[in-house]
Design a protein around this motif. Sequence first.
Motif, PDB file in Angstrom:
ATOM      1  N   LEU B  36       0.830  -1.212   0.000  1.00  0.00           N
ATOM      2  CA  LEU B  36       0.000   0.000   0.000  1.00  0.00           C
ATOM      3  C   LEU B  36       0.863   1.261   0.000  1.00  0.00           C
ATOM      4  N   GLY B  37       2.171   1.126   0.265  1.00  0.00           N
ATOM      5  CA  GLY B  37       3.089   2.264   0.140  1.00  0.00           C
ATOM      6  C   GLY B  37       3.372   2.636  -1.305  1.00  0.00           C
ATOM      7  N   LEU B  38       2.941   1.795  -2.227  1.00  0.00           N
ATOM      8  CA  LEU B  38       3.135   2.073  -3.657  1.00  0.00           C
ATOM      9  C   LEU B  38       1.821   2.550  -4.249  1.00  0.00           C
ATOM     10  N   MET B 108       5.375  -1.234  10.753  1.00  0.00           N
ATOM     11  CA  MET B 108       6.351  -1.084   9.665  1.00  0.00           C
ATOM     12  C   MET B 108       5.776  -0.661   8.316  1.00  0.00           C
ATOM     13  N   PRO B 109       4.537  -1.062   7.943  1.00  0.00           N
ATOM     14  CA  PRO B 109       4.027  -0.524   6.685  1.00  0.00           C
ATOM     15  C   PRO B 109       4.020   1.018   6.682  1.00  0.00           C
ATOM     16  N   PHE B 110       3.778   1.626   7.837  1.00  0.00           N
ATOM     17  CA  PHE B 110       3.824   3.097   7.911  1.00  0.00           C
ATOM     18  C   PHE B 110       5.257   3.623   7.822  1.00  0.00           C
ATOM     19  N   THR B 111       6.154   3.106   8.670  1.00  0.00           N
ATOM     20  CA  THR B 111       7.516   3.656   8.695  1.00  0.00           C
ATOM     21  C   THR B 111       8.279   3.320   7.407  1.00  0.00           C
ATOM     22  N   THR B 112       7.989   2.146   6.818  1.00  0.00           N
ATOM     23  CA  THR B 112       8.599   1.813   5.521  1.00  0.00           C
ATOM     24  C   THR B 112       8.080   2.770   4.449  1.00  0.00           C
ATOM     25  N   GLY B 113       6.779   3.098   4.537  1.00  0.00           N
ATOM     26  CA  GLY B 113       6.194   4.039   3.589  1.00  0.00           C
ATOM     27  C   GLY B 113       6.832   5.427   3.683  1.00  0.00           C
TER      28      GLY B 113
ATOM     29  N   ASP C  39      -1.167   8.220   8.230  1.00  0.00           N
ATOM     30  CA  ASP C  39      -0.893   8.577   6.838  1.00  0.00           C
ATOM     31  C   ASP C  39       0.520   9.120   6.691  1.00  0.00           C
ATOM     32  N   VAL C  40       1.213   8.643   5.642  1.00  0.00           N
ATOM     33  CA  VAL C  40       2.515   9.209   5.303  1.00  0.00           C
ATOM     34  C   VAL C  40       2.309  10.695   4.994  1.00  0.00           C
ATOM     35  N   GLY C  60       2.046  12.560  16.458  1.00  0.00           N
ATOM     36  CA  GLY C  60       2.102  11.991  17.810  1.00  0.00           C
ATOM     37  C   GLY C  60       0.789  11.411  18.312  1.00  0.00           C
ATOM     38  N   PRO C  61      -0.313  12.187  18.289  1.00  0.00           N
ATOM     39  CA  PRO C  61      -1.583  11.647  18.792  1.00  0.00           C
ATOM     40  C   PRO C  61      -2.046  10.411  18.008  1.00  0.00           C
ATOM     41  N   GLN C  62      -1.845  10.416  16.676  1.00  0.00           N
ATOM     42  CA  GLN C  62      -2.226   9.236  15.883  1.00  0.00           C
ATOM     43  C   GLN C  62      -1.401   8.027  16.317  1.00  0.00           C
ATOM     44  N   VAL C  63      -0.085   8.232  16.535  1.00  0.00           N
ATOM     45  CA  VAL C  63       0.770   7.122  16.948  1.00  0.00           C
ATOM     46  C   VAL C  63       0.309   6.604  18.313  1.00  0.00           C
ATOM     47  N   ALA C  64      -0.010   7.551  19.230  1.00  0.00           N
ATOM     48  CA  ALA C  64      -0.494   7.146  20.556  1.00  0.00           C
ATOM     49  C   ALA C  64      -1.778   6.336  20.423  1.00  0.00           C
ATOM     50  N   SER C  65      -2.709   6.794  19.567  1.00  0.00           N
ATOM     51  CA  SER C  65      -3.977   6.064  19.416  1.00  0.00           C
ATOM     52  C   SER C  65      -3.730   4.711  18.760  1.00  0.00           C
ATOM     53  N   TYR C  66      -2.703   4.621  17.891  1.00  0.00           N
ATOM     54  CA  TYR C  66      -2.336   3.317  17.311  1.00  0.00           C
ATOM     55  C   TYR C  66      -1.979   2.338  18.423  1.00  0.00           C
ATOM     56  N   PHE C  67      -1.151   2.793  19.380  1.00  0.00           N
ATOM     57  CA  PHE C  67      -0.740   1.877  20.446  1.00  0.00           C
ATOM     58  C   PHE C  67      -1.891   1.572  21.417  1.00  0.00           C
TER      59      PHE C  67
END
Lengths: 214, 214, 214, 214
Positions: B36-38, B108-113, C39-40, C60-67
């Motif tokens: 999905l990064g592509l 990782m899909p986010f950070t790789t993206g 989102d990238v 930051g808040p999105q990452v926090a809500s992810y966890f």
Amino acid sequence: MSAPEHEIEEEGSAGYERVVAFSDGVFAIAITLLVLGLDVPDLPESRAPDELAGALRDLGPQVASYFIGFAVIGAFWLGHHRFFEQLRRFDSTLLLLNLAFLAFISLMPFTTGVFGRYGEVEAAVILYAANVVAASGFDTAMLWIALRRELLPPAALAHPGLMLLSNVLPALVFLCSIPVAFVDPGIAPYVWIALFVVSPLLVRTISRRVEADG
Amino acid sequence: MSAPEHEIEEEGSAGYERVVAFSDGVFAIAITLLVLGLDVPDLPESRAPDELAGALRDLGPQVASYFIGFAVIGAFWLGHHRFFEQLRRFDSTLLLLNLAFLAFISLMPFTTGVFGRYGEVEAAVILYAANVVAASGFDTAMLWIALRRELLPPAALAHPGLMLLSNVLPALVFLCSIPVAFVDPGIAPYVWIALFVVSPLLVRTISRRVEADG
Amino acid sequence: MSAPEHEIEEEGSAGYERVVAFSDGVFAIAITLLVLGLDVPDLPESRAPDELAGALRDLGPQVASYFIGFAVIGAFWLGHHRFFEQLRRFDSTLLLLNLAFLAFISLMPFTTGVFGRYGEVEAAVILYAANVVAASGFDTAMLWIALRRELLPPAALAHPGLMLLSNVLPALVFLCSIPVAFVDPGIAPYVWIALFVVSPLLVRTISRRVEADG
Amino acid sequence: MSAPEHEIEEEGSAGYERVVAFSDGVFAIAITLLVLGLDVPDLPESRAPDELAGALRDLGPQVASYFIGFAVIGAFWLGHHRFFEQLRRFDSTLLLLNLAFLAFISLMPFTTGVFGRYGEVEAAVILYAANVVAASGFDTAMLWIALRRELLPPAALAHPGLMLLSNVLPALVFLCSIPVAFVDPGIAPYVWIALFVVSPLLVRTISRRVEADG
């Protein structure tokens, strides 16, 4: 993992069942992600009653590429399935080749999406064909290693040439479609469809021969 | 779950098989979501024939990061695989560490993206390296607990230092690449590639030693 | 399916293993789809070197809500896991309640995404809390049916009140956070965190009591 | 695969377990991807406190279509589940029909999304109904093949007409809703809901009859 059919020869290799389950997971996810190539049309509410039917009709090529992509991943899954059913032993070379193979299966939602959107443009056809060729290449490399290292049952090992041929066929067909795409991108998909007619016949013939000897 | 290899010691712990199946599911989905990064290039129909090939070439860095990301998640999966193959018992500490580990795999899909899109920017390289370091950290914590609580077979317990070293290596390499990224973000990926050459050799050496003693 | 622990009483009910595998699949996919809430950042190439670090910090808040979302789905998975490990029999009521439960688990990537994006707005906090309450409700309904129809082992049936209490606790905590959100949406997440501290203690206490009697 | 219930008759057919696992994977992913039809509202930060609640309320039809889509895929999964539980043997025709069936299940996140967004427009209702009819068609074709080739246990084979009827019912209901949609697209979903009331009763009746004779 200690069952006789699932012998693991070399150290460092991973459990047979889990490799199959992981591969099936990647296949199932990649085939289902193809649907993300179909975007819900974005129309203002007032115009939707009049224009939605047309907007959906315009998605025709994307829908067609969805079904082509589903058939291609489905066919790779069936082949992978048959190969692992016969496989007697597993080593770390096969494990790495399998991961590389899965990387190109997992890439298909992207390349199928490009093909669905720009099916009339040669770059899109070539990209998709190249993806299928790469996946087929690693698939055939797995079979080649399995034949050379005698990881398959004796009956299968009796016809290495026939097995390699039926395995390399998709790669050859998609490879041939690349120069065709330079002439006319619209013709290439018909070359692929020929594959779906010929391939099951060939697989059946080989299975029968192998069975007859087995 | 009652088989001798899958003993569960502490109360409240969950079934071995289902933990492995759930982990494999997260690995398979995370590795497949990398695609999905592509993004399919968005070109007007009239300009697609001329510009699609160029637009696809511009996706080169994203495609490269897709394969790096696939190799990294694949390597973590192989390691997880080997670890759980050897594991004799399972407790709720391992269960929680495994969930925390999976949270960073699944990120990782986010950070790789981000890395694929902004590979030349130090923040993107550092974000991705930090994600790998965090995943490696929980991975090593699982090994450390398993060694301390003797949840591994005797042969593995004979070389705790070697096992920890080979496990912590990816974290160290990615950690070292963070200061490198401050100097030149373009060099960091080459530090990672060194890992992929050295790591299998080390794993093989350790496996042989452990086997020889086992 | 014919093993004594997996008895199926009523006709029309589905195989135990496959229900567990399907549930695990939905859990694994829902937990991994949480990453799509991140989102990238979309920055023009010229400004990326200067602005990417800041744009990532703004996430930051999105990452926090992810966890948070990962911990919540992970906790539901652990509970589901423990429940099905104890379950002796399975009927079609449980099957339907399980599907309804999974529908609310599978909704969480959306509600977690809304909460991550608008964590300071009461509607976002309430939506997420309501989703957790709904999932908890069906979870507790499954336990209640299993207790009433004696689908659990005798030891578990000895403490129905304690088991229901520990199961209904998350729903209560998230329910209490809804009026809190009307006063100050920023405080609600701290109410949730309290849950993560108290809940494992309670589960452990109950497990010990049940074990002691079992 | 060598167990008597999982006999595979024809050569070239694939392992029973893996087909079921792959199908379950596609079902679990398709049902979970339905959530991607729910977009997090995109509001500027300053207006979010006032407008988020309204924007979420406007998502009502999408949320309704999410639950309809979940119930429909869930019902297909239950039916698939029951069918494969009874299935004695498996051949390559069933394998291909199963893949075609899954292609239409996997398409549902798209068609459910279109229906959720444009539920008042006849083209959206018809598209979704046509997708369900196509999936039902392949489902019924699988049953028909299984009945004709006697791949089911004797008790099931005693009532082929009843079994086909209960299987073809969803297709008929959704088919009938297509002309209804031309008159008023808003009524069609109520026709579908009727199905969810009638269908379990019919399935139960048939199961009892089959059991009584079995």
